[in-house]
Enzyme design. Sequence first.
Site, PDB file in Angstrom:
ATOM      1  N   ALA A   6      37.475  13.184  55.720  1.00 10.34           N
ATOM      2  CA  ALA A   6      36.409  12.726  54.860  1.00 10.34           C
ATOM      3  C   ALA A   6      35.610  13.656  54.339  1.00 10.34           C
ATOM      4  CB  ALA A   6      35.314  12.142  55.918  1.00 10.34           C
ATOM      5  N   MET A   7      35.363  13.839  53.113  1.00  5.95           N
ATOM      6  CA  MET A   7      34.925  15.085  52.138  1.00  5.95           C
ATOM      7  C   MET A   7      33.617  14.506  51.504  1.00  5.95           C
ATOM      8  SD  MET A   7      38.720  16.338  50.721  1.00  5.95           S
ATOM      9  CE  MET A   7      37.914  18.008  50.330  1.00  5.95           C
ATOM     10  N   SER A   8      32.628  15.138  52.056  1.00  2.17           N
ATOM     11  CA  SER A   8      31.256  14.678  51.347  1.00  2.17           C
ATOM     12  C   SER A   8      31.026  15.484  50.118  1.00  2.17           C
ATOM     13  CB  SER A   8      30.267  15.108  52.461  1.00  2.17           C
ATOM     14  OG  SER A   8      30.209  16.435  52.744  1.00  2.17           O
ATOM     15  N   GLY A  10      30.517  18.928  50.430  1.00  4.09           N
ATOM     16  CA  GLY A  10      29.884  19.921  51.004  1.00  4.09           C
ATOM     17  C   GLY A  10      30.944  21.167  51.765  1.00  4.09           C
ATOM     18  N   VAL A  11      30.586  22.186  51.953  1.00  8.98           N
ATOM     19  CA  VAL A  11      31.440  23.350  52.550  1.00  8.98           C
ATOM     20  C   VAL A  11      32.270  22.887  53.806  1.00  8.98           C
ATOM     21  CG1 VAL A  11      29.689  24.422  53.542  1.00  8.98           C
ATOM     22  CG2 VAL A  11      31.796  25.841  53.041  1.00  8.98           C
ATOM     23  N   ASP A  12      31.311  22.344  54.748  1.00 14.25           N
ATOM     24  CA  ASP A  12      31.924  21.950  56.123  1.00 14.25           C
ATOM     25  C   ASP A  12      33.128  21.011  55.826  1.00 14.25           C
ATOM     26  OD1 ASP A  12      30.224  23.317  57.444  1.00 14.25           O
ATOM     27  OD2 ASP A  12      28.740  21.744  57.492  1.00 14.25           O
ATOM     28  N   CYS A 101      24.958   6.091  60.899  1.00 13.26           N
ATOM     29  CA  CYS A 101      26.271   6.245  59.901  1.00 13.26           C
ATOM     30  C   CYS A 101      27.591   6.751  60.704  1.00 13.26           C
ATOM     31  CB  CYS A 101      25.906   7.445  58.998  1.00 13.26           C
ATOM     32  SG  CYS A 101      27.143   7.500  57.406  1.00 13.26           S
ATOM     33  N   GLY A 125      33.795  17.239  58.874  1.00 13.85           N
ATOM     34  CA  GLY A 125      33.279  18.397  59.020  1.00 13.85           C
ATOM     35  C   GLY A 125      32.015  18.724  60.068  1.00 13.85           C
ATOM     36  N   CYS A 193      20.092  11.410  53.480  1.00 11.28           N
ATOM     37  CA  CYS A 193      20.802  11.503  52.407  1.00 11.28           C
ATOM     38  C   CYS A 193      20.701  10.137  51.314  1.00 11.28           C
ATOM     39  CB  CYS A 193      22.394  11.196  52.975  1.00 11.28           C
ATOM     40  SG  CYS A 193      22.632   9.446  53.347  1.00 11.28           S
TER      41      CYS A 193
END
Length: 365
Positions: A6-8, A10-12, A101, A125, A193
């Site tokens: 899961a890629m938001s 962000g860096v994490d 969430c 992340g 968010c």
Amino acid sequence: MRVLAAMSGGVDSAVAAARAVADGHDVTGVHLALSSNPQTFRSGARGCCTLEDSRDARRAADVIGIPFYVWDMAERFREDVVDDFVAEYAAGRTPNPCLRCNEKIKFAAVLDRAVALGFDAVVTGHHARLADGVLRRSVDLGKDQSYVLAVLNAAQLSRAVFPLGDSTKDEVRAEAARRDLAVADKPDSHDICFIADGDTQGFLNQRLGSKTGDIVDAASGEVLGSHSGAHQFTIGQRHGLGIGRPAADGKPRYVLSITPVDNTVKVGPREALDVHVVHADRPVWLDGVEREGPFECQVQLRAHGEVHDATVTSDGDTITARLHSPAKGVAAGQALVVYQPDPEGDIVLASATIARTEALAPADV
């Protein structure tokens, strides 16, 4: 292992995906579109789920060298997270949407779809450690997210991967820079968010409207002022009370209770916020094994909040924590998370939703 990252944007999440590849997994990246009308130009650390976030996630996936897709989860997110958030405030409670969430979207809807498509696990992340089904705090206590993951059950944890739990946030950013990921210096999102401008009260006013009620002194019953909606307040709130005159003792007043039925907000001095006993419903024991107690442990009552030593008991439907020292401003709707102190890092045992609290008389403390 075939995993979905899961890629938001962000860096994490980008570094988590990269580490999953480095660990030899077959990784596919996915960005969750959680808004039916995503905005552009993310402002600093406010909000997420913008068009830029989606593009940042795609660019990170390209650099890492993994397939990338966008999944539309907007309707499910609205129903399970946004509508729940509004309903909780309307009922006089203070919810944590990140927790909801994780429970309803990332490790329910997304995980269910991932398994149906043949993936073995979901990588995120989050800053937390997970090994052999045991969830622990991150080594970076300032970024620890085990609190918002404590709603996950054993089956969900068995299909979760958290690659960042043994690293500090500074180490994650440094690794992102070494990997030439453009998000290495991207600010973290610190707000809800789906409220990108940070105006929670304005967001709730639009959805719940105005309803005039009284602000009452909890001790004397005197009406001190009025408000336009009990949903505008939360337990422990000090500022923005709209009281037209100072208290007789000259001390600040805080929100002590919110009663939606009669639309009344009660206020009082700071010491009246003391809570000694917390009762929480809908317990989730992460390993599926209930501990009836009483047993000694630590509890956390809000995200990044203070940790309290406590004696905990459970009767199946409720977890009750008797705190060894009082907590202040504990709000119904937040999570009570139970930790077992451990030399290798605190272990998350259980979570439950705070339903009510007690302040004991001095003789009973």
